[in-house]
Scaffold this motif. Structure first.
Motif, PDB file in Angstrom:
ATOM      1  N   HIS A   1      54.430 -17.550  35.550  1.00 11.56           N
ATOM      2  CA  HIS A   1      53.662 -16.647  34.680  1.00 11.56           C
ATOM      3  C   HIS A   1      53.344 -15.361  35.446  1.00 11.56           C
ATOM      4  O   HIS A   1      52.765 -15.422  36.530  1.00 11.56           O
ATOM      5  CB  HIS A   1      52.369 -17.319  34.213  1.00 11.56           C
ATOM      6  N   VAL A   2      53.743 -14.255  34.852  1.00 14.59           N
ATOM      7  CA  VAL A   2      53.569 -12.957  35.530  1.00 14.59           C
ATOM      8  C   VAL A   2      52.642 -12.072  34.708  1.00 14.59           C
ATOM      9  O   VAL A   2      52.839 -11.909  33.503  1.00 14.59           O
ATOM     10  CB  VAL A   2      54.942 -12.236  35.679  1.00 14.59           C
ATOM     11  N   ASP A   3      51.624 -11.500  35.355  1.00 12.80           N
ATOM     12  CA  ASP A   3      50.767 -10.505  34.701  1.00 12.80           C
ATOM     13  C   ASP A   3      50.843  -9.204  35.488  1.00 12.80           C
ATOM     14  O   ASP A   3      50.953  -9.225  36.718  1.00 12.80           O
ATOM     15  CB  ASP A   3      49.302 -10.983  34.671  1.00 12.80           C
ATOM     16  N   VAL A   4      50.731  -8.094  34.751  1.00 23.29           N
ATOM     17  CA  VAL A   4      50.843  -6.781  35.391  1.00 23.29           C
ATOM     18  C   VAL A   4      49.531  -6.019  35.204  1.00 23.29           C
ATOM     19  O   VAL A   4      49.129  -5.734  34.068  1.00 23.29           O
ATOM     20  CB  VAL A   4      52.016  -5.974  34.771  1.00 23.29           C
ATOM     21  N   ALA A   5      48.871  -5.673  36.312  1.00 23.42           N
ATOM     22  CA  ALA A   5      47.613  -4.899  36.228  1.00 23.42           C
ATOM     23  C   ALA A   5      47.954  -3.436  35.959  1.00 23.42           C
ATOM     24  O   ALA A   5      48.906  -2.897  36.507  1.00 23.42           O
ATOM     25  CB  ALA A   5      46.817  -5.039  37.525  1.00 23.42           C
ATOM     26  N   ARG A   6      47.110  -2.821  35.109  1.00 18.36           N
ATOM     27  CA  ARG A   6      47.359  -1.439  34.651  1.00 18.36           C
ATOM     28  C   ARG A   6      47.155  -0.397  35.741  1.00 18.36           C
ATOM     29  O   ARG A   6      46.299  -0.557  36.610  1.00 18.36           O
ATOM     30  CB  ARG A   6      46.354  -1.099  33.536  1.00 18.36           C
ATOM     31  N   CYS A   7      47.929   0.671  35.635  1.00 17.34           N
ATOM     32  CA  CYS A   7      47.684   1.863  36.457  1.00 17.34           C
ATOM     33  C   CYS A   7      47.549   3.051  35.515  1.00 17.34           C
ATOM     34  O   CYS A   7      48.119   3.056  34.411  1.00 17.34           O
ATOM     35  CB  CYS A   7      48.838   2.112  37.422  1.00 17.34           C
ATOM     36  N   GLY A   8      46.812   4.073  35.944  1.00 18.13           N
ATOM     37  CA  GLY A   8      46.607   5.252  35.105  1.00 18.13           C
ATOM     38  C   GLY A   8      47.774   6.224  35.207  1.00 18.13           C
ATOM     39  O   GLY A   8      48.732   6.000  35.960  1.00 18.13           O
ATOM     40  N   SER A   9      47.652   7.341  34.482  1.00 20.80           N
ATOM     41  CA  SER A   9      48.735   8.328  34.506  1.00 20.80           C
ATOM     42  C   SER A   9      48.754   9.096  35.832  1.00 20.80           C
ATOM     43  O   SER A   9      49.627   9.910  36.073  1.00 20.80           O
ATOM     44  CB  SER A   9      48.592   9.305  33.333  1.00 20.80           C
ATOM     45  N   ASP A  10      47.767   8.826  36.715  1.00 21.12           N
ATOM     46  CA  ASP A  10      47.811   9.384  38.068  1.00 21.12           C
ATOM     47  C   ASP A  10      48.316   8.341  39.074  1.00 21.12           C
ATOM     48  O   ASP A  10      48.302   8.550  40.279  1.00 21.12           O
ATOM     49  CB  ASP A  10      46.413   9.866  38.489  1.00 21.12           C
ATOM     50  N   GLY A  11      48.734   7.188  38.549  1.00 26.93           N
ATOM     51  CA  GLY A  11      49.273   6.129  39.410  1.00 26.93           C
ATOM     52  C   GLY A  11      48.200   5.233  40.003  1.00 26.93           C
ATOM     53  O   GLY A  11      48.518   4.264  40.698  1.00 26.93           O
ATOM     54  N   LYS A  12      46.915   5.540  39.740  1.00 28.99           N
ATOM     55  CA  LYS A  12      45.848   4.744  40.377  1.00 28.99           C
ATOM     56  C   LYS A  12      45.680   3.394  39.688  1.00 28.99           C
ATOM     57  O   LYS A  12      45.741   3.310  38.456  1.00 28.99           O
ATOM     58  CB  LYS A  12      44.535   5.517  40.358  1.00 28.99           C
ATOM     59  N   LEU A  13      45.444   2.384  40.507  1.00 30.61           N
ATOM     60  CA  LEU A  13      45.284   1.031  39.972  1.00 30.61           C
ATOM     61  C   LEU A  13      43.927   0.886  39.291  1.00 30.61           C
ATOM     62  O   LEU A  13      42.903   1.319  39.821  1.00 30.61           O
ATOM     63  CB  LEU A  13      45.381   0.021  41.123  1.00 30.61           C
ATOM     64  N   ASP A  14      43.933   0.254  38.123  1.00 31.76           N
ATOM     65  CA  ASP A  14      42.693  -0.100  37.436  1.00 31.76           C
ATOM     66  C   ASP A  14      42.206  -1.409  38.073  1.00 31.76           C
ATOM     67  O   ASP A  14      42.694  -2.496  37.738  1.00 31.76           O
ATOM     68  CB  ASP A  14      43.002  -0.268  35.931  1.00 31.76           C
ATOM     69  N   LEU A  15      41.264  -1.265  39.014  1.00 32.31           N
ATOM     70  CA  LEU A  15      40.824  -2.416  39.810  1.00 32.31           C
ATOM     71  C   LEU A  15      40.155  -3.484  38.939  1.00 32.31           C
ATOM     72  O   LEU A  15      40.309  -4.685  39.177  1.00 32.31           O
ATOM     73  CB  LEU A  15      39.860  -1.921  40.899  1.00 32.31           C
ATOM     74  N   ALA A  16      39.434  -3.019  37.905  1.00 27.87           N
ATOM     75  CA  ALA A  16      38.760  -3.976  37.015  1.00 27.87           C
ATOM     76  C   ALA A  16      39.816  -4.797  36.266  1.00 27.87           C
ATOM     77  O   ALA A  16      39.653  -6.014  36.073  1.00 27.87           O
ATOM     78  CB  ALA A  16      37.874  -3.229  36.031  1.00 27.87           C
ATOM     79  N   ASP A  17      40.888  -4.137  35.864  1.00 29.82           N
ATOM     80  CA  ASP A  17      41.963  -4.861  35.163  1.00 29.82           C
ATOM     81  C   ASP A  17      42.629  -5.870  36.110  1.00 29.82           C
ATOM     82  O   ASP A  17      42.906  -7.009  35.724  1.00 29.82           O
ATOM     83  CB  ASP A  17      42.994  -3.864  34.619  1.00 29.82           C
ATOM     84  N   MET A  18      42.830  -5.451  37.372  1.00 26.42           N
ATOM     85  CA  MET A  18      43.392  -6.379  38.370  1.00 26.42           C
ATOM     86  C   MET A  18      42.467  -7.586  38.511  1.00 26.42           C
ATOM     87  O   MET A  18      42.916  -8.731  38.476  1.00 26.42           O
ATOM     88  CB  MET A  18      43.573  -5.639  39.709  1.00 26.42           C
ATOM     89  N   GLU A  19      41.164  -7.323  38.630  1.00 26.52           N
ATOM     90  CA  GLU A  19      40.203  -8.416  38.835  1.00 26.52           C
ATOM     91  C   GLU A  19      40.233  -9.375  37.656  1.00 26.52           C
ATOM     92  O   GLU A  19      40.228 -10.599  37.823  1.00 26.52           O
ATOM     93  CB  GLU A  19      38.795  -7.846  39.037  1.00 26.52           C
ATOM     94  N   SER A  20      40.325  -8.794  36.432  1.00 21.69           N
ATOM     95  CA  SER A  20      40.280  -9.658  35.247  1.00 21.69           C
ATOM     96  C   SER A  20      41.561 -10.489  35.116  1.00 21.69           C
ATOM     97  O   SER A  20      41.569 -11.531  34.477  1.00 21.69           O
ATOM     98  CB  SER A  20      40.077  -8.808  33.985  1.00 21.69           C
ATOM     99  N   LYS A  21      42.625 -10.032  35.739  1.00 22.49           N
ATOM    100  CA  LYS A  21      43.899 -10.771  35.599  1.00 22.49           C
ATOM    101  C   LYS A  21      44.027 -11.894  36.631  1.00 22.49           C
ATOM    102  O   LYS A  21      44.874 -12.766  36.502  1.00 22.49           O
ATOM    103  CB  LYS A  21      45.067  -9.794  35.694  1.00 22.49           C
ATOM    104  N   ILE A  22      43.212 -11.840  37.677  1.00 23.51           N
ATOM    105  CA  ILE A  22      43.242 -12.923  38.673  1.00 23.51           C
ATOM    106  C   ILE A  22      42.424 -14.091  38.121  1.00 23.51           C
ATOM    107  O   ILE A  22      41.235 -13.943  37.837  1.00 23.51           O
ATOM    108  CB  ILE A  22      42.665 -12.451  40.032  1.00 23.51           C
ATOM    109  N   THR A  23      43.079 -15.229  37.939  1.00 18.76           N
ATOM    110  CA  THR A  23      42.394 -16.391  37.358  1.00 18.76           C
ATOM    111  C   THR A  23      42.445 -17.564  38.348  1.00 18.76           C
ATOM    112  O   THR A  23      43.026 -17.437  39.425  1.00 18.76           O
ATOM    113  CB  THR A  23      43.090 -16.846  36.051  1.00 18.76           C
TER     114      THR A  23
END
Ligand SMILES: Cc1ncc(COP(=O)(O)O)c(C=O)c1O
Length: 382
Positions: free
Chosen positions: A113-135
């Motif tokens: 199972h693969v999940d992809v954390a979002r990045c913005g249009s400046d390439g920066k990682l959405d850390l909250a999205d990364m955190e929410s995807k780690i289960t």
């Protein structure tokens, strides 16, 4: 000729690299672990020296934790396919190169199972999205340290801290940062580091590696099995690093050359190299302010990136700009998707791509000025 494609491979290499390759081949590139004679032992010693230097560069505890591979793509495949089994969960980011995305796609077909954390249009990682995807099911986070498209640096240390809290492993792709930005396995909370010799480490193509602990290596199934010159009486791959993940004859000329390149990098200093390259980026960014019709894709501040400028020519065909730079001005820059299509989707430049300018240790301000002049001519700016 002006070379601005150092994200692809660095040029020129560190002084002494080509001589080191030639010398090993001419003096005798005797195999290590396979010959009971002095020259083979000498070569083992040289390889061990390089392992120690790599361990020191990345703040790993011992050279034994350094595994050599044929390149970072191979390193990433060995790590991902060695660790992940059907039903495991892995999280990655939108800034990844196909070196991560394609092995993950193959593993997905096998039930990972693969999940992809979002990045913005400046390439920066959405850390909250990364955190929410780690289960609780997540086994691994795999991420690049910096985007090869626009240079955005990703917060590996913060993601590493999240991983430590949740008992998840962190695998970092250092293709764009090793040799340019300091990396510490311990302070950055990295469990497995994938590196390549031919970009910021200023050595030859055909060599890469992994840095990881014995404990993690024992949990991995070696992707490639074969001779190691050790424990030859058993059919299984040995448990000990580096042999566990190093089947087959190594690229010894490349390993000796990497040692020479690392001496050069240590002598100059990573910070000096970074500052030199980032000053060139700053000069380019300032110069581009006066040229309309060119956007620099990525973060606004150069402190958030390594020395890469992703140029988007709003009213022109980006491929045509790159071709004219090459043919009319002898300036080499790469146009297209840079093997990172999902990164371009996040950046809003898919499918047209960008023209990428990536600086190296030997580029000069005069070369940047020549690029600016060429771009003024091509775009018709006054
Ligand atoms: C972030 C990143 N990962 C992986 C790779 C793959 O490197 P190689 O083709 O040297 O194996 C690259 C190459 O540009 C890269 O930029």
């Amino acid at each position: 000729m002006i070379y601005f494609d150092n994200s692809s491979t660095s040029y020129p290499k560190a002084p002494g690299v080509s001589q080191a390759v030639a010398e090993v081949l001419e003096r005798g590139s005797f195999n290590i672990n396979r010959g009971g004679y002095a020259s083979a032992y000498e070569m083992s010693g040289l390889a061990l020296d390089t392992r120690e230097k790599v361990a020191e560069l990345f703040d790993a505890s011992t050279g034994r934790e350094v595994v050599f591979t044929g390149g970072i793509t191979q390193s990433l495949n060995i790590a991902l396919k060695g660790l992940l089994c059907p039903r495991d969960h892995v999280v990655t980011t939108q800034m990844e190169h196909n070196g991560v995305i394609r092995p993950l796609a193959q593993l997905q077909d096998l039930g990972v199972h693969v999940d992809v954390a979002r990045c913005g249009s400046d390439g920066k990682l959405d850390l909250a999205d990364m955190e929410s995807k780690i289960t609780d099911q997540t086994k691994l986070v795999v991420m690049t340290h910096a985007s090869n498209v626009c240079g955005t640096i990703l917060p590996i240390r913060e993601v590493g801290a999240l991983c430590r809290k949740r008992g998840v492993l962190l695998l970092v792709d250092s293709a764009q940062t090793a040799g340019v930005i300091p990396i510490s396995m311990s302070r950055d909370n990295i469990d497995i580091l994938a590196f390549t010799a031919h970009k910021g480490l200023l050595s030859a193509q055909g060599l890469g590696g992994l840095v990881l602990s014995q404990q993690i290596a024992e949990k991995m199934t070696p992707l490639i099995a074969g001779g190691t010159g050790s424990h030859s009486h058993v059919a299984d791959m040995p448990n000990e690093l580096p042999d566990r993940l190093e089947a087959g004859t190594l690229n010894l000329p490349g390993i000796v050359a990497l040692s020479v390149a690392l001496d050069y990098i240590n002598e100059i200093g990573i910070d000096t190299i970074y500052n030199h390259e980032i000053n060139l980026l700053s000069r380019l960014s300032e110069g581009l302010n006066g040229i309309s019709g060119v956007d620099i894709v990525g973060p606004e501040s150069i402190t958030d990136k390594c020395a890469v400028a992703a140029l988007d020519f709003v009213e022109m065909d980006n491929a045509e700009v790159a071709a004219r730079l090459d043919e009319e001005y002898g300036i080499m820059m790469r146009c297209g998707l840079h093997c990172a299509p999902i990164a371009h989707k996040a950046l809003g430049t898919f499918p047209r791509g960008v023209v990428r300018c990536s600086f190296g240790h030997k580029n000069t301000e005069a070369e940047v000025d020549k690029l600016l002049l060429a771009l003024r001519n091509i775009t018709g700016a006054k």
